[in-house]
Write a protein that holds these residues in place. Structure first.
Motif, PDB file in Angstrom:
ATOM      1  N   PRO A 245     106.643  75.749   9.137  1.00 50.93           N
ATOM      2  CA  PRO A 245     106.788  76.843   8.168  1.00 50.93           C
ATOM      3  C   PRO A 245     106.627  78.194   8.862  1.00 50.93           C
ATOM      4  N   ILE A 246     107.217  79.214   8.279  1.00 50.26           N
ATOM      5  CA  ILE A 246     107.096  80.581   8.797  1.00 50.26           C
ATOM      6  C   ILE A 246     106.258  81.378   7.790  1.00 50.26           C
ATOM      7  N   PHE A 247     105.134  81.903   8.259  1.00 50.95           N
ATOM      8  CA  PHE A 247     104.231  82.642   7.370  1.00 50.95           C
ATOM      9  C   PHE A 247     104.216  84.130   7.732  1.00 50.95           C
ATOM     10  N   ARG A 248     104.045  84.960   6.689  1.00 53.84           N
ATOM     11  CA  ARG A 248     103.809  86.395   6.892  1.00 53.84           C
ATOM     12  C   ARG A 248     102.775  86.838   5.876  1.00 53.84           C
ATOM     13  N   ASN A 249     101.656  87.332   6.416  1.00 53.43           N
ATOM     14  CA  ASN A 249     100.544  87.770   5.556  1.00 53.43           C
ATOM     15  C   ASN A 249     100.066  86.644   4.645  1.00 53.43           C
ATOM     16  N   GLY A 250     100.063  85.415   5.189  1.00 49.63           N
ATOM     17  CA  GLY A 250      99.562  84.273   4.446  1.00 49.63           C
ATOM     18  C   GLY A 250     100.546  83.655   3.471  1.00 49.63           C
ATOM     19  N   THR A 251     101.741  84.238   3.364  1.00 52.39           N
ATOM     20  CA  THR A 251     102.754  83.713   2.448  1.00 52.39           C
ATOM     21  C   THR A 251     103.886  83.074   3.239  1.00 52.39           C
ATOM     22  N   MET A 252     104.318  81.871   2.819  1.00 51.99           N
ATOM     23  CA  MET A 252     105.399  81.201   3.510  1.00 51.99           C
ATOM     24  C   MET A 252     106.721  81.865   3.138  1.00 51.99           C
ATOM     25  N   ILE A 253     107.409  82.378   4.136  1.00 55.86           N
ATOM     26  CA  ILE A 253     108.666  83.092   3.883  1.00 55.86           C
ATOM     27  C   ILE A 253     109.880  82.289   4.342  1.00 55.86           C
ATOM     28  N   GLY A 254     109.654  81.080   4.809  1.00 57.16           N
ATOM     29  CA  GLY A 254     110.773  80.261   5.248  1.00 57.16           C
ATOM     30  C   GLY A 254     110.295  79.134   6.149  1.00 57.16           C
ATOM     31  N   ALA A 255     111.248  78.534   6.809  1.00 56.47           N
ATOM     32  CA  ALA A 255     110.930  77.438   7.719  1.00 56.47           C
ATOM     33  C   ALA A 255     111.979  77.352   8.814  1.00 56.47           C
ATOM     34  N   ILE A 256     111.602  76.761   9.926  1.00 56.77           N
ATOM     35  CA  ILE A 256     112.519  76.580  11.053  1.00 56.77           C
ATOM     36  C   ILE A 256     112.457  75.125  11.509  1.00 56.77           C
ATOM     37  N   SER A 257     113.600  74.592  11.844  1.00 59.33           N
ATOM     38  CA  SER A 257     113.688  73.204  12.313  1.00 59.33           C
ATOM     39  C   SER A 257     114.390  73.169  13.658  1.00 59.33           C
ATOM     40  N   CYS A 258     113.844  72.356  14.557  1.00 61.20           N
ATOM     41  CA  CYS A 258     114.433  72.165  15.889  1.00 61.20           C
ATOM     42  C   CYS A 258     114.646  70.668  16.094  1.00 61.20           C
ATOM     43  N   GLU A 259     115.873  70.270  16.385  1.00 58.30           N
ATOM     44  CA  GLU A 259     116.205  68.849  16.545  1.00 58.30           C
ATOM     45  C   GLU A 259     116.748  68.592  17.945  1.00 58.30           C
ATOM     46  N   GLN A 260     116.125  67.646  18.647  1.00 60.44           N
ATOM     47  CA  GLN A 260     116.547  67.279  20.001  1.00 60.44           C
ATOM     48  C   GLN A 260     117.344  65.987  19.944  1.00 60.44           C
ATOM     49  N   ASP A 261     118.544  66.025  20.461  1.00 60.92           N
ATOM     50  CA  ASP A 261     119.410  64.841  20.453  1.00 60.92           C
ATOM     51  C   ASP A 261     118.933  63.867  21.539  1.00 60.92           C
ATOM     52  N   VAL A 262     118.486  62.675  21.113  1.00 61.02           N
ATOM     53  CA  VAL A 262     118.025  61.662  22.068  1.00 61.02           C
ATOM     54  C   VAL A 262     118.917  60.419  21.993  1.00 61.02           C
ATOM     55  N   THR A 263     120.146  60.613  21.564  1.00 59.84           N
ATOM     56  CA  THR A 263     121.069  59.483  21.406  1.00 59.84           C
ATOM     57  C   THR A 263     121.265  58.738  22.714  1.00 59.84           C
ATOM     58  N   LYS A 264     121.480  59.464  23.806  1.00 61.11           N
ATOM     59  CA  LYS A 264     121.706  58.817  25.097  1.00 61.11           C
ATOM     60  C   LYS A 264     120.500  57.987  25.514  1.00 61.11           C
ATOM     61  N   LEU A 265     119.304  58.531  25.280  1.00 61.85           N
ATOM     62  CA  LEU A 265     118.081  57.817  25.652  1.00 61.85           C
ATOM     63  C   LEU A 265     117.948  56.517  24.863  1.00 61.85           C
ATOM     64  N   VAL A 266     118.208  56.580  23.558  1.00 61.53           N
ATOM     65  CA  VAL A 266     118.097  55.387  22.718  1.00 61.53           C
ATOM     66  C   VAL A 266     119.147  54.351  23.111  1.00 61.53           C
ATOM     67  N   ARG A 267     120.379  54.812  23.373  1.00 64.32           N
ATOM     68  CA  ARG A 267     121.443  53.875  23.753  1.00 64.32           C
ATOM     69  C   ARG A 267     121.137  53.208  25.084  1.00 64.32           C
ATOM     70  N   LEU A 268     120.612  53.998  26.033  1.00 66.24           N
ATOM     71  CA  LEU A 268     120.252  53.407  27.322  1.00 66.24           C
ATOM     72  C   LEU A 268     119.168  52.352  27.162  1.00 66.24           C
ATOM     73  N   GLY A 269     118.190  52.653  26.287  1.00 64.39           N
ATOM     74  CA  GLY A 269     117.129  51.679  26.049  1.00 64.39           C
ATOM     75  C   GLY A 269     117.666  50.395  25.440  1.00 64.39           C
ATOM     76  N   ASN A 270     118.597  50.533  24.489  1.00 69.30           N
ATOM     77  CA  ASN A 270     119.183  49.352  23.861  1.00 69.30           C
ATOM     78  C   ASN A 270     120.026  48.550  24.846  1.00 69.30           C
ATOM     79  N   GLU A 271     120.798  49.270  25.678  1.00 73.69           N
ATOM     80  CA  GLU A 271     121.618  48.585  26.674  1.00 73.69           C
ATOM     81  C   GLU A 271     120.741  47.858  27.685  1.00 73.69           C
ATOM     82  N   LEU A 272     119.655  48.518  28.088  1.00 76.61           N
ATOM     83  CA  LEU A 272     118.746  47.888  29.048  1.00 76.61           C
ATOM     84  C   LEU A 272     118.110  46.640  28.443  1.00 76.61           C
TER      85      LEU A 272
END
Length: 454
Positions: A90-117
């Motif tokens: 969440p993003i806060f200003r003066n104690g009030t939530m004014i929004g939110a931010i999301s960060c997503e890391q693509d780990v598709t290659k890692l998961v596929r490699l694990g499955n293949e292995l």
């Protein structure tokens, strides 16, 4: 002066993670280029719209906006075949939530490699089992080579514990063959006809480890398979679960693993019904777990639960008498693999390899033999073909002869010179000299005493 919003937009479009920013109502304010590529949705189509309006519901922002709690490294499958780790705050200003931010890391290659292995390893294990079944007198320890006392002691302990259900902790440096021992113990047990499932505790991100080990219930999280997915524990039912690099297991997962060992049951991620399992645990580590316990990085109760029978696999430098046999074994296997003739090794190569320290152990030895077989075209493999790091300086000084040659038959004189040359060639290494002569170390010591050699 540059506009702050322009700088922010440029910065967000430069990062490789998918970034989404919303206001308190969930309206999308920013959708960067990485998000466009990950979801195949252009920013013009989603910016200004409410995140909950999209049926794929790719983000967990809506849930966070309701409870105000950040989400750290949540495993998520936004669409079939795509896997990400989500972090929202969440993003806060003066104690009030004014929004939110999301960060997503693509780990598709890692998961596929694990499955293949995992798939490839399973196929390999199946082939090994078929070969063992076809053999007239299968020996589960046949792949562990060597006749030196250090390796024979480790094999002896493994043979004794194999038929039991005792938990085994295999220790040793990286590359010594700990997984080879784990396979042998499994195939020598009453569980040999059931699965051998391996999981590397140090190679899977902590956020993915729980679902890999326990599996997940259908609908446990957005994008999850409706039928759910079995974890490694379920797959190993009636068989053996091999926990490699156990010293790297996160502390929170150590607690959950300990509970499984005690209760013989667990819950899938998102599940409410207990899953009972009958498995044998074999763990391996190249870390000193007692030191990890003292440092607070490994639970003492889990250590004692795993350390029922401990097998220490010796490093290659402590079993140099086995090196000639391993060289020939690897050379034959690799020559067949690449369709090359079985190579010859000059005595100096054998001696050089026997005097090397082998920080990478058997794995390093096999890699070097593979290089030699591939790159050497004609004639025997000589010292010059070895990697520079392996070569040791030649001894230019001749070893002094004793004051008088032994009296006796010509055969004894010839034997005396053979022993002396072998000791000189091996720089005084008696184990290596015995190997070159084709006799045991005990016989060599007796003959050295007979001829006054030191």
């Amino acid at each position: 002066m540059l506009h702050a919003e322009t700088i922010l937009n440029t910065l967000l479009d430069m990062v490789s993670e998918a970034i989404t920013i919303v206001d308190p109502d969930g309206t999308v304010l920013h959708w960067n280029k990485a998000a466009e590529q990950l979801y195949n949705i252009p920013a013009a189509k989603i910016v200004g719209k409410n995140i909950s309006d999209f049926s794929w519901n790719s983000l967990m922002i809506s849930r966070m906006l309701e409870d105000g709690q950040p989400i750290q490294e949540a495993y998520h499958e936004p669409r079939p075949g795509v896997y990400v780790l989500v972090n929202t705050s969440p993003i806060f200003r003066n104690g009030t939530m004014i929004g939110a931010i999301s960060c997503e890391q693509d780990v598709t290659k890692l998961v596929r490699l694990g499955n293949e292995l995992f798939s490839t390893t399973s196929q390999l294990h199946t082939l090994e089992e078929k070969i063992s079944q076809l053999a007239s007198a299968p020996n589960p320890f046949h792949r562990i080579k060597g006749s030196g006392p250090a390796i024979l002691q480790a094999v002896q302990v493994a043979r004794r514990v194999a038929p039991t259900d005792a938990t085994v902790l295999i220790t040793g440096e990286s590359g010594v063959g700990k997984e080879l021992f784990a396979h042998a113990i499994h195939h020598g047990s009453q569980r040999a006809k059931h699965p051998f499932v391996a999981i590397n505790c140090g190679a899977i991100p902590a956020s993915l480890f729980e679902s890999e080990l326990f599996g997940y219930q259908g609908g446990a999280f957005t994008g999850a398979d409706r039928t759910g997915k079995a974890g490694k524990l379920e797959l190993a039912h009636k068989g053996t679960l091999f926990l490699d690099e156990i010293g790297e297991l996160p502390l929170d997962m150590q607690v959950k693993l300990l509970r499984v060992l005690q209760e013989k049951q667990f819950y899938r991620v998102g599940g409410t019904e207990p899953v009972k399992v009958d498995i044998r645990i074999i763990a391996a580590t190249n870390r000193n777990l007692e030191e990890r316990v003292t440092a607070g990085a490994f639970r003492e109760d889990l250590f004692y639960r795993l350390n029922v029978v401990s097998i220490e696999v010796p490093p290659l430098r402590d079993r140099i008498e086995d090196i000639p046999e391993l060289i020939q074994l690897f050379a034959r296997e690799i020559a067949v693999q690449y369709g090359k003739p079985n190579p010859e090794f000059s005595p100096e190569v054998l001696v050089t390899l026997m005097n090397y320290n082998w920080p990478g152990n058997i794995r390093e030895l096999r890699n070097i033999i593979e290089r030699l077989v591939i790159l050497t075209e004609d004639g025997p493999i000589s010292r010059e073909h070895l990697p520079t790091a392996v070569q040791v300086p030649r001894l230019h000084a001749e070893a002094p002869l004793p004051p008088t040659l032994p009296s006796g038959t010509g055969e004894e004189t010839s034997e005396y010179h053979a022993i002396q040359n072998a000791l000189r060639t091996t720089y005084g290494n008696k184990a290596a000299a015995a190997k070159l002569l084709g006799i045991s170390r005990g016989t060599l010591y007796n003959k050295m005493k007979k001829y006054g050699l030191r």
